[in-house]
Scaffold this motif. Structure first.
Motif, PDB file in Angstrom:
ATOM      1  N   ASP A  82      -1.851   2.995  -3.540  1.00 65.10           N
ATOM      2  CA  ASP A  82      -1.254   3.560  -3.555  1.00 65.10           C
ATOM      3  C   ASP A  82       0.534   3.735  -3.333  1.00 65.10           C
ATOM      4  O   ASP A  82       0.946   3.916  -3.719  1.00 65.10           O
ATOM      5  N   LEU A 120       3.395   3.522  -2.429  1.00 65.50           N
ATOM      6  CA  LEU A 120       4.582   2.901  -2.397  1.00 65.50           C
ATOM      7  C   LEU A 120       5.650   2.904  -2.796  1.00 65.50           C
ATOM      8  O   LEU A 120       6.196   1.654  -3.284  1.00 65.50           O
ATOM      9  N   GLU A 155       7.982   4.425  -3.291  1.00 66.28           N
ATOM     10  CA  GLU A 155       9.320   4.901  -1.869  1.00 66.28           C
ATOM     11  C   GLU A 155      10.046   3.206  -1.705  1.00 66.28           C
ATOM     12  O   GLU A 155      11.356   2.835  -1.559  1.00 66.28           O
ATOM     13  N   ARG A 156       8.865   2.277  -1.298  1.00 62.02           N
ATOM     14  CA  ARG A 156       8.903   0.914  -0.416  1.00 62.02           C
ATOM     15  C   ARG A 156       9.662   0.399  -1.443  1.00 62.02           C
ATOM     16  O   ARG A 156      10.182  -0.832  -1.133  1.00 62.02           O
ATOM     17  N   GLN A 215       8.311 -10.551  -2.552  1.00 64.57           N
ATOM     18  CA  GLN A 215       8.378  -9.302  -1.592  1.00 64.57           C
ATOM     19  C   GLN A 215       7.237  -8.188  -1.681  1.00 64.57           C
ATOM     20  O   GLN A 215       6.420  -7.730  -1.050  1.00 64.57           O
ATOM     21  N   ASP A 238      -0.688  -6.617   0.678  1.00 59.06           N
ATOM     22  CA  ASP A 238      -1.480  -5.930   1.485  1.00 59.06           C
ATOM     23  C   ASP A 238      -1.975  -4.059   1.016  1.00 59.06           C
ATOM     24  O   ASP A 238      -3.068  -3.678   1.814  1.00 59.06           O
ATOM     25  N   ASP A 239      -0.534  -3.760   0.092  1.00 59.93           N
ATOM     26  CA  ASP A 239      -2.073  -2.549  -0.856  1.00 59.93           C
ATOM     27  C   ASP A 239      -3.616  -2.785  -0.825  1.00 59.93           C
ATOM     28  O   ASP A 239      -3.827  -1.618  -0.520  1.00 59.93           O
TER      29      ASP A 239
END
Lengths: 599, 71
Positions: free
Chosen positions: B9, B12, B14-15, B58, B65-66
């Motif tokens: 995605d 992500l 952005e994260r 992290q 998780d993605d």
């Protein structure tokens, strides 16, 4: 009427929730989520209408914390979705599995600042494991299935799925029923967790460290609870006669009454627990993350210890403190493998001598100065836990009462003591208790709250009334934001800024206005009878305890300090009680009537 | 430190950028390339060794998780 084999997006969402084992969802309707609420009218899935979306998120958290199952909360777009955020971060910090479903404005107007539009997937990104928007109805089922997988684990946490209105209204193929997955087969353990195991070499290294240890201590963290490893943890501690402590998220992990259990570790933990860790030469850290409220200054934490750290999340290992042996993997598998190796070993160390030495440091919790004839919060909680039936579930709010409760709780299982540990979010207690009571209708569930936190979500009293939930509320009212006040006294030169709540409302009247039973107690001699009535009540009941305003929570390791610098009541001994505290006037609500039930 | 990430995605990123800032690091190069159903990101990062180690851990968790979410 849809043709056979077809459904709507909204109906598919509800069918999928049921198929994932969800029985009850917590939510609040609004414009963009209306298709889901419309479909709910004909769906067997249970729904609990909270009075604020934050209550829904905390209730889902309470449900999940007390069961290990995924809690589900629902809100509409914009403000509904943003009101979930605190509850999602709370779940993220404490590794609690939640799936949040939010309505979104229709795809054709997304990005136009439409009414109640919020980019909630971006807002929720940092507070969830994953946060996604479904923009194509064909992705709905796959995305929701994935959301449950990710929420369950291996390390549990929250996932947000944002669904635009037109996707909820879209015609889609009916749900494909799933085969029971590994999660169910494993008895509700986080998905994928069982596959991750530490290497044999790492396990051997951990055993070797334990063999050579003279003063080892085991620390249970919330990961023990998440992994369903409580029994194995108890077995390991018993086998080695190992002194052990628990973080606040793992209270209840120790065998009840085990003298080797030294209590809660950290800022407000008993002296024996913190000193044992300070003196330890080997630490067996299990499913914990060395939070700053546990370590104080990391460079001064357990300076004599070589650390073995077992955790399902490799990113936690070595994050805060250097680790000598890393055991990444499922904690249940890790503990089982350690025990297996110990069983096969020719020499198994036992540490009963050290356990006795560590235990010898134990002393009664220090009591603060409270004038005679006035209720002390610690006195209330001492009597409460003495009278609480075994097997009860306690949910706390956040503040002094939370720490006092954590020091005194007698949970038989880590899922019986629910608290917002990592986030420390006031307002958690009552809605979390609601979630737990719905999951365990047969059990005694009590919310302990302070007067500050209670007022943040007290509108959920209406939820108790609507669903006839027999949650008991023990309200510790000191007319102060007590923990902040305590820090102002200790660390801000007694400059009390914005911590006076002496204009609190009449809580008994408020509870009665919601149609709930409520009592007020201010006299120590009345306390036991009032607590007994509350705990015996078959319906929800609030017991408002008017407590001394300036009681402090001890022991206290100041922020950034180490166990050796623990403060007790002597830190304030030379300080005259503040004038308002000295007065210690018991509260007199407008209508103080013992055991009056609202008619 | 150079870090190569695989994202399913692209949002992500952005994260990823948020985490870099949160941990007090910075990127001096950032390339993102679309490849059929995934994205390859390559970053040059600066920061203290501790911060870079935590960031790496992290981001690995985020990508795991993605990956699971995309399954």
């Amino acid at each position: 009427m849809l043709e056979s084999g077809l459904s709507t997006g909204a109906r598919l969402v509800l069918d999928l929730l049921a198929d994932e084992g969800v029985e009850t969802i917590f939510g609040y309707p609004g414009g963009a989520i209306m298709p889901l609420y419309d479909a709910l009218l004909e769906h067997p899935l249970g729904h609990v209408l909270t009075r604020h979306e934050q209550g829904a998120a905390f209730a889902a958290g309470g449900y999940a914390r007390s069961t290990g199952r995924v809690g589900v909360c629902v809100a509409t777009s914009g403000p509904g979705a943003t009101n979930l955020i605190t509850g999602l971060l709370d779940a993220q910090m404490d590794s609690v599995p939640i799936v949040a479903i939010t309505g979104q404005v229709r795809t054709t107007v997304m990005g136009t600042d439409a009414f109640q539009e919020a980019d909630v997937t971006s807002i929720a990104g940092p507070v969830t494991k994953r946060s996604v928007c479904v923009r194509d109805a064909a992705d709905l089922e796959r995305t929701l299935r994935a959301a449950f997988r990710v929420a369950r684990g291996p390390r549990p946490g929250p996932v947000l799925v944002d669904i635009p209105t037109d996707i909820l209204k879209a015609v889609v193929p009916e749900l494909t029923r799933r085969a029971p997955d590994a999660w169910e087969a494993a008895g509700g353990r986080p998905s994928g967790a069982g596959e991750a195991r530490p290497s044999g070499a790492a396990l051997d290294a951990a055993i070797a460290l334990l063999r050579g240890a003279r003063r080892p201590v085991a620390i249970a963290g919330g990961g023990v609870r998440s992994a369903g490893a409580t029994q194995l943890f108890r077995e390991l501690c018993a086998r080695l006669e190992l002194p052990h402590v628990a973080t606040i998220n793992a209270l209840g992990c120790a065998t009840p009454g085990d003298p080797r259990f030294l209590g809660m570790l950290g800022m407000h933990g008993p002296k024996a627990a913190n000193l044992a860790v300070a003196e330890a030469d080997v630490l067996l850290a299990l499913g914990m993350r060395f939070d700053d409220r546990v370590t104080g200054r990391p460079d001064r934490f357990a300076r004599k210890a070589r650390i073995v750290h077992a955790d399902i999340d490799p990113s936690e290992i070595g994050k805060i403190v250097p680790v000598e042996v890393a055991l990444p993997g499922d904690l249940r598998a890790t503990l089982a493998l350690l025990l297996e190796r110990l069983r096969g070993a020719s020499h198994v160390p036992v540490f009963n001598g050290w356990a006795e030495e560590a235990r010898a440091q134990a002393s009664p919790l220090p009591a603060d100065r409270v004038p005679a004839g006035v209720l002390s919060a610690t006195g209330v909680l001492d009597r409460f836990f003495a009278l609480l039936p075994p097997g009860a579930i306690v949910a706390t709010d956040v503040g002094q009462h939370q720490m006092w409760a954590a020091q005194r709780q007698r949970a038989l299982d880590p899922r019986d003591f629910l608290t917002s540990a990592g986030l420390g979010s006031m307002g958690f207690g009552l809605p979390a208790a609601i979630g737990a009571q719905l999951a365990h209708p047969e059990r005694c569930v009590v919310a302990i709250a302070g007067d500050g936190g209670f007022q943040m979500t007290s509108s959920e009293l209406a939820t108790l009334r609507r669903y006839d939930l027999p949650v008991k509320i023990l309200l510790i009212d000191n007319r102060r934001l007590g923990m902040v006040r305590q820090w102002q006294e200790l660390f801000y030169d007694k400059r009390y800024s914005a911590t006076d709540l002496s204009d609190n409302p009449d809580f008994v009247a408020i509870a009665r206005a919601y149609g709930l039973r409520a009592e007020f107690v201010a006299e120590p001699s009345d306390l036991d009878a009032a607590l007994t009535r509350m705990l015996a009540s078959r319906e929800a009941m609030l017991l408002h305890c008017a407590c001394f305003p300036a009681e402090n929570c001890w022991p206290l390791i100041p922020p950034g300090a180490s166990a050796e610098e623990t403060l007790g009541p002597a830190a304030c001994a030379a300080t005259p009680l503040e004038p308002a505290a000295r007065e210690a006037t018991p509260l007199e609500p407008a209508a103080v009537v013992a055991e009056t039930v609202y008619a | 430190m150079t870090l190569d990430l695989t994202l399913h995605d692209w949002r992500l990123m952005e994260r990823v950028v948020g985490l870099i800032g949160r941990l007090g690091c910075a990127y001096t190069r950032l390339d993102v390339r679309a490849e059929r159903d995934r994205y390859r990101a390559s970053l040059d990062l600066v920061g203290t060794p501790d911060a870079l180690r935590r960031l790496d851990a992290q981001l690995t968790r985020l990508c795991n998780d993605d990956k699971e979410m995309s399954r």
